[in-house]
Scaffold this motif. Structure first.
Motif, PDB file in Angstrom:
ATOM      1  N   PRO A 197       0.829  -1.210   0.000  1.00  0.00           N
ATOM      2  CA  PRO A 197       0.000   0.000   0.000  1.00  0.00           C
ATOM      3  C   PRO A 197       0.864   1.260   0.000  1.00  0.00           C
ATOM      4  O   PRO A 197       1.954   1.261   0.581  1.00  0.00           O
ATOM      5  CB  PRO A 197      -0.796  -0.111   1.311  1.00  0.00           C
ATOM      6  CG  PRO A 197      -0.739  -1.548   1.694  1.00  0.00           C
ATOM      7  CD  PRO A 197       0.555  -2.072   1.166  1.00  0.00           C
ATOM      8  N   GLN A 268      -6.617  -1.311  -0.502  1.00  0.00           N
ATOM      9  CA  GLN A 268      -6.447   0.112  -0.825  1.00  0.00           C
ATOM     10  C   GLN A 268      -7.551   0.578  -1.775  1.00  0.00           C
ATOM     11  O   GLN A 268      -7.984  -0.172  -2.646  1.00  0.00           O
ATOM     12  CB  GLN A 268      -5.081   0.323  -1.484  1.00  0.00           C
ATOM     13  CG  GLN A 268      -4.775   1.752  -1.895  1.00  0.00           C
ATOM     14  CD  GLN A 268      -3.303   1.917  -2.232  1.00  0.00           C
ATOM     15  OE1 GLN A 268      -2.439   1.809  -1.363  1.00  0.00           O
ATOM     16  NE2 GLN A 268      -3.012   2.138  -3.498  1.00  0.00           N
ATOM     17  N   ASN A 282      -5.866   3.783   2.716  1.00  0.00           N
ATOM     18  CA  ASN A 282      -5.471   2.427   3.108  1.00  0.00           C
ATOM     19  C   ASN A 282      -5.163   2.430   4.604  1.00  0.00           C
ATOM     20  O   ASN A 282      -5.524   3.390   5.301  1.00  0.00           O
ATOM     21  CB  ASN A 282      -4.295   1.943   2.249  1.00  0.00           C
ATOM     22  CG  ASN A 282      -3.078   2.853   2.359  1.00  0.00           C
ATOM     23  OD1 ASN A 282      -2.791   3.421   3.416  1.00  0.00           O
ATOM     24  ND2 ASN A 282      -2.365   3.008   1.246  1.00  0.00           N
TER      25      ASN A 282
END
Ligand SMILES: Cc1cc2nc3c(=O)[nH]c(=O)nc-3n(C[C@H](O)[C@H](O)[C@H](O)COP(=O)(O)OP(=O)(O)OC[C@H]3O[C@@H](n4cnc5c(N)ncnc54)[C@H](O)[C@@H]3O)c2cc1C
Ligand SMILES: *[C@@H]1O[C@H](CO)[C@@H](O)[C@H](O)[C@H]1NC(C)=O
Ligand SMILES: *[C@@H]1O[C@H](CO)[C@@H](O)[C@H](O)[C@H]1NC(C)=O
Ligand SMILES: *[C@@H]1O[C@H](CO)[C@@H](O)[C@H](O)[C@H]1NC(C)=O
Ligand SMILES: *[C@@H]1O[C@H](CO)[C@@H](O)[C@H](O)[C@H]1NC(C)=O
Ligand SMILES: *[C@@H]1O[C@H](CO)[C@@H](O)[C@H](O)[C@H]1NC(C)=O
Length: 594
Positions: A197, A268, A282
């Motif tokens: 992420p 995400q 996220n």
């Protein structure tokens, strides 16, 4: 799951029966302590001086690369004065098919959402009005198109609606006098074996993931992942969108008891918020927005990209379709009771799936992964033996098929192009059933007798009407940490979602439509009474759900409402029974007067 194939056309309707809609009064939410409530104003209407002039629309069209479409109802060319023989033939051919509908800017899947108070341009209606069909559609191809459309709607105070496939059962993907942001053609789809992420610390391990654009369908994701020997928690229906309403509202799957809800698997989101900004949400950045987007439903922004966790492919998956038929409703009710008596055991053994029940039959469509065929057969046998003990019941022989992979099974269940699986007028009403209900004889008795009463009430308005019992919770859905997501906490205590269905014809007078709708709401009151503190899955729910704040969001509502004010101060993304919608009138056009 789609009950439509089963809901027969003979939606014989009590058009003559009149009833007045019971206005559900929404409790007033306390003022947020963080920010003063912004002044909400009515959306600009086409007949008002605030409406953008043709030149303004024209320059907006240039901003979005000429992708602005003046949108008309899909069956317009079957109506005078627009009648066009060739076009009308094409419309009639596609009208009841999801794959045709999702290519039409002027269509959604359930035709009643193309109308307002019954007025629209449905194929068998005698008049043709715009109804709830958007006035303009942006056929988006990029994040820049999404941003431009969001900014245009905000700047001109024009109603914005967002659509991918138009499957929404609450009509949240269309709106009268709106500009519709249509994401269907944004088809990015990448498999990422080591996804990290954005903003994650250096020591974070990469995860197996799939990166999905906002126009991708579950069948497309499943097909691509199969080639990589991976699976993902996704819808059972091929044409439901993989990004959009499904996961924003929770997202259940035959795979959920193993791997949780869709919201439990989001790594995400890239989202365009009401201010036109692109934000990446996220576990490491924009965490509050990330929380709201995992269960809070539509209304916090437009998802431009989603990243979902994937899991190793399943092997040895069994699919049981057992059909029990009887003309004798008492017999069917006893068999359904026995079905519910087995339900908790089946869940423990790893089964998931769907059951469709009417006064005359009950059809089981169940999945059992990681088991051989004999195990699956032995597990279902006590129930089938019980059904066979009734002389007036016809019971199908073992119809369990065995598949090497999940996709192998998924493929076989894709509706054939001839199946008329859309283009109906259709409402649902529903309730989550707690796992505890299936753990005692008393619970099973109460559920079975309540469903028998509901079925009886349903049959009075629709002789062929039925309901679906979804075994899609328990297991990992129960273990998922409800504090991590904003999905209705009752999901974690549920084992099943029961959905009753009702429909009407294009020609049914509006009063008759309201009667069907009110009957569904009223019938589910019986389930509400025996399942205190549960709620309903917002994506398969009554569009007139009473106390929707409590029933769709539970204890998460207060925080969701605060985040709505933070990220969408002026309610650009207003929609039916969405967070904050109680501040708007029933058409979401004007703020509700205090
Ligand atoms: C035949 C059928 C089968 C179904 N099967 C399942 C199932 O197995 N499991 C399950 O959990 N649910 C299922 N559902 C319910 C499904 O989750 C909802 O209908 C869902 O809203 C569909 O999402 P969509 O994006 O495809 O539809 P749309 O109608 O296009 O959109 C639904 C909502 O999401 C919003 N939206 C769409 N795209 C975006 C975006 N990019 N960003 C922000 N908002 C967006 C829309 O504005 C609307 O509010 C099924 C529904 C149908 C009709
Ligand atoms: C937008 O521009 C394209 C390309 O010039 C054109 O075909 C289309 O009709 C325009 N849309 C509207 C609503 O005018
Ligand atoms: C329209 O009416 C015809 C004739 O009654 C019927 O066969 C058809 O299924 C109807 N179409 C829709 C979309 O309701
Ligand atoms: C929308 O755009 C896609 C390309 O991105 C195109 O294939 C499709 O025909 C367009 N649809 C309409 C109705 O304009
Ligand atoms: C229906 O079935 C029940 C038992 O399930 C039986 O007692 C009853 O007699 C049957 N009714 C008819 C009309 O056959
Ligand atoms: C089940 O199998 C038996 C024996 O093979 C057959 O007689 C019967 O018709 C079958 N039942 C159904 C419902 O197909």
């Amino acid at each position: 799951m789609r009950p439509l194939q089963l809901l027969l056309q003979s939606a014989a309707l009590a058009a003559a029966l009149f009833a007045t809609a019971s206005a559900a009064t929404a409790p007033q939410e306390a003022e947020s302590p963080v920010a003063p409530r912004p002044r909400l104003v009515c959306r600009c209407q086409p007949d008002q001086p605030c409406w953008p002039l043709p030149d303004t629309w024209s320059s907006f069209n240039q901003t979005v690369g000429g992708r602005l479409i003046a949108t008309t109802p899909v069956s317009r060319e079957c109506h005078q004065p627009f009648y066009d023989e060739a076009k009308c033939a094409e419309i009639k051919k596609g009208y009841k098919h999801d794959r045709w509908r999702q290519l039409q800017p002027g269509a959604v899947q359930q035709t009643n959402w193309e109308t307002i108070k019954g007025v629209g341009c449905l194929l068998n209606q005698t008049t043709c009005e715009q109804g709830a069909v958007p006035l303009y559609t942006v056929n988006a191809s990029s994040i820049a198109d999404i941003q431009a459309t969001v900014r245009f709607a905000a700047q001109h105070n024009v109603r914005l609606s967002v659509k991918n496939t138009g499957h929404d059962y609450l009509g949240r993907s269309t709106a009268a006098s709106s500009v519709n942001l249509w994401t269907y053609f944004m088809k990015k789809l990448n498999v990422e074996p080591k996804f990290i992420p954005e903003g994650a610390p250096k020591d974070v391990q990469g995860a197996d993931a799939v990166v999905v654009g906002p126009g991708v369908l579950w069948e497309e994701v499943n097909r691509v992942l199969d080639a990589h020997k991976r699976i993902v928690v996704g819808g059972a229906e091929a044409t439901v969108g993989a990004v959009g309403g499904y996961c924003l509202g929770g997202g259940h799957s035959p795979l959920s008891p193993r791997h949780g809800l869709c919201v439990d698997n989001v790594l995400q989101y890239t989202v365009v918020t009401a201010d036109g900004q692109v934000r990446v949400a996220n576990d490491y950045q924009n965490r509050d927005l990330f929380w709201a987007l995992r269960g809070g439903g539509p209304g916090f922004g437009v998802i431009a990209e989603a990243v979902y966790r994937t899991h190793p492919a399943l092997q040895n998956i069994n699919y049981a379709t057992n059909f029990v038929y009887s003309e004798n409703t008492t017999t069917i009710n006893s068999i359904v009771r026995e079905f519910y008596a087995n339900y908790g055991r089946w869940a423990k053994e790893g089964w998931s799936g769907y059951t469709y029940t009417t006064t005359k039959f009950t059809l089981m469509m169940f999945y059992l992964p990681d088991a051989d065929l004999d195990t699956a057969k032995a597990s279902v046998k006590p129930y089938l033996d019980y059904a066979r003990s009734f002389p007036d019941a016809q019971v199908s022989n073992d119809t369990i098929t065995h598949h090497a992979t999940y996709y192998d099974l998924f493929k076989t269940l894709i509706a054939s192009p001839e199946t008329e699986n859309a283009g109906h007028n259709y409402h649902l009403a529903s309730r989550l059933i707690p796992a505890s209900m299936f753990q005692s004889k008393d619970g099973v008795d109460r559920l079975a007798s309540t469903m028998a009463q509901i079925q009886d009430g349903l049959a009075q308005i629709m002789p062929d009407g039925g309901y679906l019992t979804h075994l899609v919770a328990g297991g990992q859905v129960s273990r998922g940490n409800s504090r991590d997501t904003s999905v209705l906490p009752a999901w974690r205590r549920a084992l099943s979602h029961i959905v009753i269905t009702g429909g009407w014809l294009d020609t049914t007078p509006y009063e008759g439509q309201v009667y069907v709708q009110d009957t569904l709401t009223r019938l589910v009151d019986r389930l509400r009474a025996i399942t205190p503190g549960m709620g309903a899955y917002q994506n398969e729910a009554d569009p007139n759900e009473p106390q929707f704040q409590q029933n769709f969001f539970g204890s998460n509502y207060r925080r969701l409402k605060q985040l709505k004010k933070k990220y969408d101060r002026h309610s650009l993304f207003v929609c039916r029974r969405c967070v904050g919608s109680e501040d708007w009138d029933s058409d979401e056009v004007c703020p509700r007067r205090a």
